[in-house]
Design a protein around this motif. Structure first.
Motif, short mmCIF file in Angstrom:
data_model
loop_
_atom_site.label_atom_id
_atom_site.label_comp_id
_atom_site.label_asym_id
_atom_site.label_seq_id
_atom_site.Cartn_x
_atom_site.Cartn_y
_atom_site.Cartn_z
N PRO A 162 123.24 -84.56 4.00
CA PRO A 162 124.39 -84.07 4.77
C PRO A 162 125.16 -82.96 4.08
O PRO A 162 125.80 -82.14 4.74
CB PRO A 162 125.26 -85.33 4.95
N THR A 163 125.09 -82.89 2.73
CA THR A 163 125.84 -81.86 2.01
C THR A 163 125.35 -80.47 2.40
O THR A 163 126.12 -79.61 2.85
CB THR A 163 125.70 -82.06 0.50
N LEU A 164 124.04 -80.21 2.21
CA LEU A 164 123.51 -78.89 2.54
C LEU A 164 123.39 -78.69 4.04
O LEU A 164 123.43 -77.56 4.52
CB LEU A 164 122.16 -78.69 1.86
N ASP A 165 123.24 -79.79 4.79
CA ASP A 165 123.22 -79.66 6.25
C ASP A 165 124.56 -79.12 6.75
O ASP A 165 124.61 -78.31 7.68
CB ASP A 165 122.92 -81.02 6.88
N LEU A 166 125.65 -79.55 6.12
CA LEU A 166 126.97 -79.05 6.50
C LEU A 166 127.09 -77.56 6.21
O LEU A 166 127.58 -76.79 7.03
CB LEU A 166 128.06 -79.84 5.76
N LEU A 167 126.64 -77.15 5.01
CA LEU A 167 126.79 -75.76 4.60
C LEU A 167 125.80 -74.83 5.28
O LEU A 167 126.05 -73.62 5.37
CB LEU A 167 126.61 -75.66 3.08
N HIS A 168 124.67 -75.38 5.76
CA HIS A 168 123.63 -74.54 6.34
C HIS A 168 123.65 -74.57 7.86
O HIS A 168 122.87 -73.89 8.52
CB HIS A 168 122.26 -75.03 5.83
N GLY A 169 124.59 -75.37 8.45
CA GLY A 169 124.61 -75.52 9.89
C GLY A 169 125.14 -74.28 10.60
O GLY A 169 125.70 -73.36 10.00
N ARG A 170 124.97 -74.30 11.91
CA ARG A 170 125.36 -73.15 12.72
C ARG A 170 126.87 -72.93 12.71
O ARG A 170 127.36 -71.80 12.70
CB ARG A 170 124.88 -73.39 14.16
N ALA A 216 107.94 -78.74 -5.87
CA ALA A 216 109.21 -78.02 -5.78
C ALA A 216 109.66 -77.90 -4.33
O ALA A 216 110.85 -78.05 -4.02
CB ALA A 216 109.07 -76.64 -6.42
N TYR A 217 108.70 -77.63 -3.44
CA TYR A 217 109.04 -77.51 -2.03
C TYR A 217 109.52 -78.84 -1.47
O TYR A 217 110.48 -78.90 -0.68
CB TYR A 217 107.85 -77.01 -1.24
N ALA A 218 108.85 -79.93 -1.87
CA ALA A 218 109.26 -81.26 -1.40
C ALA A 218 110.67 -81.59 -1.86
O ALA A 218 111.48 -82.15 -1.11
CB ALA A 218 108.27 -82.32 -1.90
N ARG A 219 111.00 -81.23 -3.12
CA ARG A 219 112.35 -81.48 -3.61
C ARG A 219 113.38 -80.66 -2.82
O ARG A 219 114.47 -81.13 -2.50
CB ARG A 219 112.45 -81.14 -5.09
N ALA A 220 113.02 -79.41 -2.49
CA ALA A 220 113.93 -78.57 -1.72
C ALA A 220 114.13 -79.14 -0.32
O ALA A 220 115.25 -79.12 0.22
CB ALA A 220 113.41 -77.15 -1.64
N VAL A 221 113.05 -79.64 0.30
CA VAL A 221 113.16 -80.23 1.64
C VAL A 221 114.10 -81.43 1.61
O VAL A 221 114.95 -81.60 2.48
CB VAL A 221 111.77 -80.63 2.17
N VAL A 222 113.94 -82.28 0.58
CA VAL A 222 114.82 -83.45 0.46
C VAL A 222 116.27 -83.01 0.27
O VAL A 222 117.20 -83.57 0.87
CB VAL A 222 114.36 -84.33 -0.72
N ALA A 223 116.48 -81.98 -0.57
CA ALA A 223 117.84 -81.51 -0.81
C ALA A 223 118.48 -80.98 0.47
O ALA A 223 119.65 -81.26 0.76
CB ALA A 223 117.84 -80.42 -1.89
N PHE A 224 117.71 -80.22 1.27
CA PHE A 224 118.28 -79.64 2.48
C PHE A 224 118.40 -80.66 3.61
O PHE A 224 119.02 -80.38 4.63
CB PHE A 224 117.44 -78.45 2.94
N SER A 225 117.81 -81.83 3.44
CA SER A 225 117.96 -82.87 4.45
C SER A 225 119.20 -83.72 4.22
O SER A 225 119.54 -84.56 5.05
CB SER A 225 116.72 -83.78 4.46
N HIS A 278 129.38 -86.57 0.70
CA HIS A 278 128.65 -85.34 1.01
C HIS A 278 129.59 -84.22 1.45
O HIS A 278 129.43 -83.06 1.04
CB HIS A 278 127.61 -85.61 2.08
N ALA A 279 130.57 -84.57 2.30
CA ALA A 279 131.51 -83.55 2.76
C ALA A 279 132.38 -83.05 1.62
O ALA A 279 132.66 -81.85 1.52
CB ALA A 279 132.37 -84.12 3.88
N VAL A 280 132.83 -83.96 0.76
CA VAL A 280 133.65 -83.54 -0.39
C VAL A 280 132.86 -82.59 -1.28
O VAL A 280 133.38 -81.57 -1.74
CB VAL A 280 134.12 -84.78 -1.18
N GLU A 281 131.59 -82.92 -1.51
CA GLU A 281 130.77 -82.07 -2.36
C GLU A 281 130.53 -80.70 -1.70
O GLU A 281 130.57 -79.67 -2.38
CB GLU A 281 129.43 -82.76 -2.63
#
Length: 487
Positions: free
Chosen positions: A20-28, A9-18, A110-113
């Motif tokens: 560009p979609t979640l990187d955009l939403l989680h960025g500074r 589960a952690y590996a799947r979460a790491v892949v998801a947060f890597s 990724h940006a659209v999503e």
């Protein structure tokens, strides 16, 4: 077992947060990125010229900095609009393309999503509604129907559906009215429509990007030349002709295109949406929801055009690569590019020093000829002793030719010792009152001697086709001939 499940589960979460979609939403700078991309790209503007995007983003930055949003905690990125857009391209949020010979930015899938997630989360109510559950149940029921292989059960379902429709028809015939649902239920249905529509741009963009990825894959395999040229040509020409069927996303879109690619279907959808906005329940929607509902038809249309444009571009690139495929030249270009990149890396490393170019290298031309043939003509052409020596093709050609010097000389000879040049030109016959004859008369006056006056003369010249042209010049008093003035 628990540890392996947790690790998975952690590996799947790491892949998801890597991604560009979640990187955009989680960025500074996520709020700034979401706000800026929402302003730059709308349902009616899926592509923005690069120069315009840089200028508009610079205005957004200046406005927010002027409002004090960058005073504390660095809530805005450094640099101007150009620097920020380039960083977004590197991060995979923007895609550079050429549309009609103009470089443009487009949102990546990724940006659209990410924008869809941000809009859905910040849009207020997000709930498990009757409409969304019914959408799920309808989708499951439809899947079950088309997968049903038993004809008896299939017929039973169709008859049951027909019974419900017949009962509704009978009720309307008997009562003479169609009772609409209450406003709350209609609003719930509208929110479900908006929820489904927000997912369309990301779906269309994913199809377009899958086609671009397939195009790059085809060109890379062709350049590697791993198989005989004939085999490569046959396979990739076929893929170029049927590029939409080469990816799972493309095959899915081809099926959807049969439903929404019909212009009449798009027009009908637009009319339906306008009719919905005119209904009383639509007044309960806020301004953004109404605008979003009205733009669904354009979103579908632009999405279809985006995928079809990506398909045409991929077919063009692949076909061009196949036609110009030269393994030896491709390898030479690859080697040259690798050398250039290696040289750039060596120059850009820490502590590296690039030697300046102090002089340009000299080209080795070998032995040049020391003598050349005489390029001068053997003799000059014979001078024209008489203007009548010139042969014209026809009368019209002469009419549009240069000044009639002989006629002008005769005119000047009969004007006495001195004359006003403008008056002489106006009194001349029509055949010698062309604009070029005015120039010829000025030339004769300059040759014989003339004096300038303080006034301004205005004359009207007559072209051979009957049209006129007015000329203004400083007043000129001319003499008849040099011989007479020298006596």
């Amino acid at each position: 077992m628990t540890g392996s499940r947790a690790e998975a589960a952690y590996a799947r979460a790491v892949v998801a947060f890597s991604t560009p979609t979640l990187d955009l939403l989680h960025g500074r700078f996520a709020p700034f990125v979401v706000a800026s991309l929402t302003l730059l790209f709308t349902a009616d503007r899926s592509a923005v010229p690069i120069a315009d995007a840089h200028a508009e983003l610079a205005e957004v930055l200046d406005e927010l900095r002027g409002a004090g949003y960058d005073d504390e905690d660095r809530k805005l990125p450094a640099g101007g609009g150009r620097d920020v857009c380039r960083s977004w391209v590197r991060l995979g949020w923007l895609v550079q393309q050429i549309d009609d010979d103009v470089e443009v930015y487009r949102l990546s899938a990724h940006a659209v999503e990410a924008l869809e997630i941000a809009g859905r989360t910040g849009g207020g109510r997000t709930r498990v509604s009757n409409s969304r559950v019914r959408t799920l149940l309808d989708a499951v029921e439809h899947l079950s129907d088309i997968a049903e292989a038993d004809p008896i059960r299939r017929l039973a379902r169709l008859r049951a559906e027909r019974g419900v429709i017949d009962a509704e028809i009978a009720r309307i015939d008997e009562s003479g009215r169609a009772d609409p649902h209450d406003d709350d239920e209609l609003l719930e249905e509208a929110e479900n429509v908006l929820h489904l529509a927000r997912e369309l741009p990301a779906d269309f963009t994913r199809v377009a990007e899958s086609l671009k990825a397939m195009q790059r894959d085809v060109v890379a395999h062709l350049r590697r030349d791993e198989r005989p040229t004939g085999e490569v040509l046959r396979e990739y020409l076929q893929r170029a002709q049927d590029v939409m069927q080469s990816t799972s996303e493309g095959r899915a879109f081809a099926g959807a295109l049969r439903l929404i690619g019909d212009p009449d279907r798009i027009d009908a959808l637009t009319e339906q949406l306008r009719g919905l906005l005119a209904q009383p329940f639509a007044r309960a929607l806020d301004r953004d929801q109404r605008a979003e509902l009205d733009a669904i038809g354009r979103r579908v249309e632009f999405g279809v055009e985006e995928v079809l444009a990506a398909q045409r571009r991929a077919s063009h690139v692949i076909t061009g690569q196949v036609r110009t495929h030269d393994p030896l030249r491709d390898r030479q270009i690859d080697d040259l590019l690798r050398d250039v990149i290696a040289g750039l890396h060596s120059w850009s490393g820490p502590g590296s020093v690039a030697e300046p170019v102090r002089s340009m290298p000299l080209i080795d031309l070998g032995h040049l000829r020391q003598t050349v043939s005489d390029i001068r003509p053997p003799r000059a052409p014979s001078p024209l002793t008489d203007p009548e020596d010139v042969d014209f093709v026809d009368h019209d050609t002469r009419e549009w030719g240069g000044p009639r010097y002989a006629e002008l000389e005769d005119l000047v000879a009969g004007l006495g010792d001195g004359f006003d040049l403008a008056a002489a030109f106006q009194d001349a016959p029509d055949a010698t009152r062309r604009p070029v004859d005015l120039l010829g008369l000025l030339e004769i006056a300059h040759r014989n001697g003339m004096s300038d006056g303080d006034g301004v003369s205005v004359v009207e010249a007559l072209r051979p086709d009957g049209t006129t042209r007015r000329f203004a010049f400083g007043a000129v008093t001319a003499r008849t001939t040099k011989e007479e003035t020298d006596e």
